[in-house]
Design a protein around this motif. Structure first.
Motif, PDB file in Angstrom:
ATOM      1  N   GLN A 216     102.315  20.771  80.269  1.00  0.00           N
ATOM      2  CA  GLN A 216     100.920  20.807  80.669  1.00  0.00           C
ATOM      3  C   GLN A 216     100.771  20.791  82.192  1.00  0.00           C
ATOM      4  O   GLN A 216     100.075  21.604  82.767  1.00  0.00           O
ATOM      5  N   GLU A 217     101.464  19.862  82.851  1.00  0.00           N
ATOM      6  CA  GLU A 217     101.287  19.719  84.308  1.00  0.00           C
ATOM      7  C   GLU A 217     102.496  19.030  84.912  1.00  0.00           C
ATOM      8  O   GLU A 217     103.057  18.098  84.324  1.00  0.00           O
ATOM      9  N   ILE A 218     102.914  19.495  86.073  1.00  0.00           N
ATOM     10  CA  ILE A 218     103.944  18.809  86.847  1.00  0.00           C
ATOM     11  C   ILE A 218     103.226  17.941  87.874  1.00  0.00           C
ATOM     12  O   ILE A 218     102.345  18.412  88.593  1.00  0.00           O
ATOM     13  N   GLU A 219     103.581  16.647  87.942  1.00  0.00           N
ATOM     14  CA  GLU A 219     102.816  15.729  88.778  1.00  0.00           C
ATOM     15  C   GLU A 219     103.472  15.432  90.111  1.00  0.00           C
ATOM     16  O   GLU A 219     102.836  15.510  91.156  1.00  0.00           O
ATOM     17  N   ASN A 220     104.741  15.063  90.091  1.00  0.00           N
ATOM     18  CA  ASN A 220     105.371  14.659  91.345  1.00  0.00           C
ATOM     19  C   ASN A 220     106.880  14.583  91.157  1.00  0.00           C
ATOM     20  O   ASN A 220     107.397  14.739  90.060  1.00  0.00           O
ATOM     21  N   ILE A 221     107.557  14.341  92.269  1.00  0.00           N
ATOM     22  CA  ILE A 221     109.013  14.155  92.279  1.00  0.00           C
ATOM     23  C   ILE A 221     109.302  12.742  92.763  1.00  0.00           C
ATOM     24  O   ILE A 221     108.725  12.284  93.747  1.00  0.00           O
TER      25      ILE A 221
END
Length: 314
Positions: free
Chosen positions: A111-116
């Motif tokens: 759905q979504e990539i948020e952060n690393i």
């Protein structure tokens, strides 16, 4: 998303000791999950890649939802949601994680990539048994000022269940080496696959859940020369494979033991890194012909000795 990937690309080239770099993402059901950055080739807008359906796919367990054309080749699209037991249409997902495991390139709709996040290896924990076998670790991260348990997906298990890696272990002659192989591998599924292969070709192995266990046992041995080979994974809790190499090569009584890396991290940079630290080389997980050839080469003295013994007794 392009700016985020630039950060991923930059970070994934820094082989930090005791650090696992996690991409945090969500599926449609809303929970956050983690995947190792080193396995990610790119983040792609799913709308740019029409899903090509397959009427007669040969993959197991029904997790294949189709293919996309990526850089001139067709790659499989595997459903994390079906694997985890959720329902829904893959077209609703907005992002494709394009990953590489053991030379197998695949796409995972999310759905979504948020952060690393840079995660210290010592903070990784084994997930609760009740969560099943789809996860390698869990880790507590502070996200949006709140602590949250992030589950790290075992994509290697998904590939094994689909039949994309680990096939073709039949048809090899028995080696019957006289020395034991010591293996550091934290994944239960990878341990069982390797144990099965080694048993079929007549080799004995001792398995350890991580690098710290293996090194601790090595240091207790009075005669480490009795070990024919050390095989180590790279990504493990407490002590990773890079540290295993450094520890073995820094101890005079251990430095002559043949040491190879057995990992799904198969890119050129990783291969160069492990050799620079003192490993003989890297075998990609599931590449049984290469693994067999390496084992025969490393254990050839034992094999020749055994053959002479067999010949003299006939």
């Amino acid at each position: 998303m392009s700016e985020l990937f630039k950060r991923v690309e930059k970070r994934s080239k820094t082989h930090l000791h005791n650090i696992m770099q996690l991409a945090i993402f969500t599926l449609k059901e809303g929970r956050r999950y983690g995947i190792n950055v080193s396995k990610i080739l790119s983040f792609e807008d799913a709308r740019r890649y029409p899903l090509l359906r397959s009427s007669g796919d040969s993959l197991k367990d029904g997790y294949l939802v189709g293919f996309i054309e990526y850089q001139g080749r067709a790659i499989p699209v595997l459903s994390l949601e079906k694997w985890l037991g959720f329902s829904g249409e893959e077209e609703e997902n907005r992002v494709l994680l394009v990953c590489e495991y053991s030379h197998q390139i695949l796409a995972l709709p999310i759905q979504e990539i948020e952060n690393i996040h840079n995660v210290p290896i010592h903070s990784l924990q084994k997930p609760e048994i009740s969560l099943g076998e789809a996860f390698t670790y869990s880790v507590i991260l502070t996200l949006k000022n709140q602590e949250e348990s992030i589950l790290i997906l075992d994509i290697e298990r998904l590939l094994m269940e689909c039949g994309l890696v680990g096939e073709g272990e039949e048809g090899f002659e028995r080696v019957n080496g006289s020395k034991e192989i010591w293996v550091a591998e934290d994944s239960a599924s990878a341990r069982e696959a390797l144990r099965s292969f080694l048993e079929k070709i007549g080799l004995e192995a001792r398995f350890f859940g991580d690098g710290e266990e293996l090194i601790g046992a090595l240091e207790q041995m009075e005669h480490p020369e009795e070990i024919g080979l050390v095989l180590t994974d790279l990504e493990m809790p407490r002590m990773d494979g890079y540290q295993v190499i450094l520890s073995v090569r820094s101890q005079k009584n251990l430095e002559k033991i043949p040491l190879w890396v057995y990992s799904s991290m198969s890119n050129k940079g990783v291969m160069e890194k492990v050799k620079s630290l003192g490993a003989e080389g890297l075998i990609t997980k599931g590449d049984y012909p290469a693994l067999y050839a390496m084992l025969v080469d490393c254990l050839k003295i034992n094999r020749e000795t055994l053959q002479k013994s067999e010949d003299s007794s006939t």
